[in-house]
Scaffold this motif. Structure first.
Motif, short mmCIF file in Angstrom:
data_model
loop_
_atom_site.label_atom_id
_atom_site.label_comp_id
_atom_site.label_asym_id
_atom_site.label_seq_id
_atom_site.Cartn_x
_atom_site.Cartn_y
_atom_site.Cartn_z
N UNK A 1 -0.43 3.06 4.93
CA UNK A 1 -0.97 2.10 3.98
C UNK A 1 -2.31 1.49 4.40
N UNK A 2 -2.72 1.73 5.64
CA UNK A 2 -4.00 1.22 6.09
C UNK A 2 -3.86 -0.08 6.85
N UNK A 3 -4.75 -0.26 7.82
CA UNK A 3 -4.68 -1.43 8.69
C UNK A 3 -4.94 -2.73 7.94
N UNK A 4 -5.80 -2.68 6.93
CA UNK A 4 -6.13 -3.90 6.18
C UNK A 4 -4.88 -4.46 5.50
N UNK A 5 -4.11 -3.58 4.86
CA UNK A 5 -2.90 -4.01 4.15
C UNK A 5 -1.87 -4.58 5.11
N UNK A 6 -1.63 -3.89 6.22
CA UNK A 6 -0.59 -4.31 7.17
C UNK A 6 -1.00 -5.58 7.91
N UNK A 7 -2.25 -5.67 8.30
CA UNK A 7 -2.70 -6.86 9.02
C UNK A 7 -2.68 -8.09 8.12
N UNK A 8 -2.91 -7.90 6.83
CA UNK A 8 -2.80 -9.02 5.89
C UNK A 8 -1.38 -9.58 5.87
N UNK A 9 -0.40 -8.69 5.91
CA UNK A 9 1.00 -9.10 5.93
C UNK A 9 1.33 -9.83 7.23
N UNK A 10 0.80 -9.32 8.34
CA UNK A 10 1.06 -9.95 9.63
C UNK A 10 0.43 -11.34 9.72
N UNK A 11 -0.77 -11.47 9.22
CA UNK A 11 -1.45 -12.78 9.27
C UNK A 11 -0.66 -13.81 8.47
N UNK A 12 -0.13 -13.39 7.32
CA UNK A 12 0.62 -14.33 6.50
C UNK A 12 1.93 -14.73 7.18
N UNK A 13 2.55 -13.77 7.89
CA UNK A 13 3.82 -14.08 8.57
C UNK A 13 3.62 -15.09 9.68
N UNK A 14 2.41 -15.15 10.24
CA UNK A 14 2.14 -16.06 11.35
C UNK A 14 1.73 -17.45 10.88
N UNK A 15 1.47 -17.59 9.59
CA UNK A 15 1.01 -18.89 9.07
C UNK A 15 2.14 -19.90 8.96
#
Length: 316
Positions: A302-316
């Motif tokens: 799915x690409x790093x941009x998509x996955x990193x967006x999910x990870x950033x939100x999980x850390x908020x």
């Protein structure tokens, strides 16, 4: 520490008078909010959450006092630096697996048992507390049940996990020793007990020994026979929600992988609700920790941009 030392410390912690702290201690067993969450096996789980001031004191106890209590290294729950992946991995090289479950785990650990345990810890030098302060601590760590008129640990209190781990040290120690003598592996995660072995006969013997230990050392606890499972390598072996694969790897399982892939696709196309999106973010962070190879496959797909967006939100 004496009882007044605790009152003084909690007065400073909460920035209220010592008289108000004393009043809080008297009310403490009744200061819990009840709510329910769904169980993954069906039905609802009762949670009793302490009020903010009581919760702050319980956290203080964990940081200043309870962390000194001994916890066996066969235990993987509520311990810094270890988790469910480490727990599952400890059984990777066994062909046969048995899981047992304690009924009403926290509520069974009542005030009488805790008082006996804490006094023993004082005698052994693990707790620097005067015996006369124990009744005060009991009121802080126990919830009063209107249903059965008892005082016991509560699911939702920050002090309950560490106390439950420590109070079963003798059970864990004996279970580890006897299981090892039978060529079996014993571990515990909260109220779930696991025994594994390469030989089924060894597993049966270890199961018998474990039940004897519980009956002798922690007779208040009861094993929930309805949740006892016994599986071999020929079938799916699950340890704290993680699958042990036939090639001896830890996995979140095929069903979970399919679900995550579908939801990542929907998320990338803005087709998830906010609640679904929040849940997916947690799942992606979870698989990154427990199955890194699948996380890498998700990133590649799915690409790093998509996955990193999910990870950033999980850390908020």
């Amino acid at each position: 520490m004496k009882a007044h030392d605790f009152i003084e410390a909690w007065s400073s912690l909460l920035r209220i008078s010592e008289q108000d702290v004393s009043a809080l201690v008297l009310r403490a067993p009744y200061q819990y909010k009840h709510y329910q969450i769904p169980k993954h096996t069906g039905g609802m789980r009762d949670i009793y959450h302490p009020t903010p001031n009581l919760k702050a004191i319980q956290r203080w106890l964990v940081q200043k006092l309870l962390h000194k209590l001994p916890v066996h290294d066969a235990v993987y729950s509520y311990r810094v630096g270890t988790g469910i992946r480490d727990h599952a991995a400890s059984h990777l090289h066994s062909n046969f697996l048995m899981r047992l479950d304690f009924s009403n785990f926290f509520p069974t650990i009542n005030d009488a048992w805790l008082r006996e345990f804490l006094l023993a810890q004082i005698d052994s030098g693990n707790l620097d507390v005067e015996p006369e302060a124990i009744p005060l601590l009991i009121r802080i760590i126990c919830r009063f049940s209107k249903h059965d008129k008892t005082m016991a640990l509560s699911i939702g209190a920050p002090s309950s996990p560490m106390l439950s781990n420590a109070i079963l040290f003798s059970v864990d120690e004996q279970a580890r020793q006897r299981s090892s003598a039978l060529d079996c592996i014993y571990t515990r995660y909260a109220d779930d007990l696991y025994i594994s072995s390469r030989k089924p006969d060894c597993l049966r013997a270890a199961n018998t020994e474990l039940r004897k230990i519980v009956a002798e050392v922690a007779p208040r606890l009861r094993i929930n026979e309805a949740k006892t499972t016994n599986v071999s390598k020929k079938t799916t072996r699950v340890v704290t929600g993680l699958v042990l694969t036939p090639d001896r790897k830890v996995s979140v399982g095929r069903e979970m992988k399919r679900k995550i892939k579908t939801q990542v696709y929907l998320s990338a196309n803005s087709r998830l609700s906010q609640e679904e999106f929040d849940h997916l973010c947690g799942l992606v962070a979870y698989v990154r920790d427990v199955e890194p190879t699948f996380f890498e496959a998700l990133t590649a797909k799915f690409g790093e941009v998509v996955i990193q967006r999910l990870l950033r939100h999980s850390a908020e």
